[in-house]
Motif scaffolding. Sequence first.
Motif: not given
Length: 200
Positions: A67, A70, A73, A119, A123, A142, A145-146, A173
């Motif tokens: 990903p 973020i 999204s 989120a 990011d 992060k 979210v994942e 990332k």
Amino acid sequence: PEPLRLLRERSGGAVETLELDALALADGKRLRALGASCVVSLHACGAVSDLAMDGAVAAGLPFAVSPCCIGKSLLERGENFRGRMPTSSERSARPPSISYPRSASLGDRCTATEYAIVASIADYGVGEGDPPDVVARQRRAKRIVETDRLGHAAEKGYDVRLLDMMVDPLYPKRELLLGAPCGSRAAAALAALETVKSPW
């Protein structure tokens, strides 16, 4: 591109690639009809990560998703680009078929508004002078979210793993999301991999 050439060479030519529009990627029937054997999505911006995972799950295929971005999204995807090429943010935005949080597990813990805050924190980019406590909060966001994305796939009958590709401690990332239908050969291979501990 060079990575695909190397992949084809190392696999004895057994790799075919297919590039799809992000919304088409979520169509499991289309992926099956095309003979796809897995879904690989690298630096999948915004909701494209979710669309890739949804397509794999709908088709019963393993997935590997890296990903990115973020925050994109959180944008809503428009439908009318008036004959122009959509921007990166528009292509990566969330279509109506996707809502956040993705998993029931996180949905029981936070609202959509609270998810948007997490989120937004997730990011991020890291600079050498950033305070360690700020970086730690960003990394945790992060991971939340994942883990939520993987939780959604797990709720659909997938064995999942979150790997940390520790390339550089400052690189934000670096997660790789892996999943395969429970009971499949791919799931057995995933079971041998260590996963990052859930942040909740």
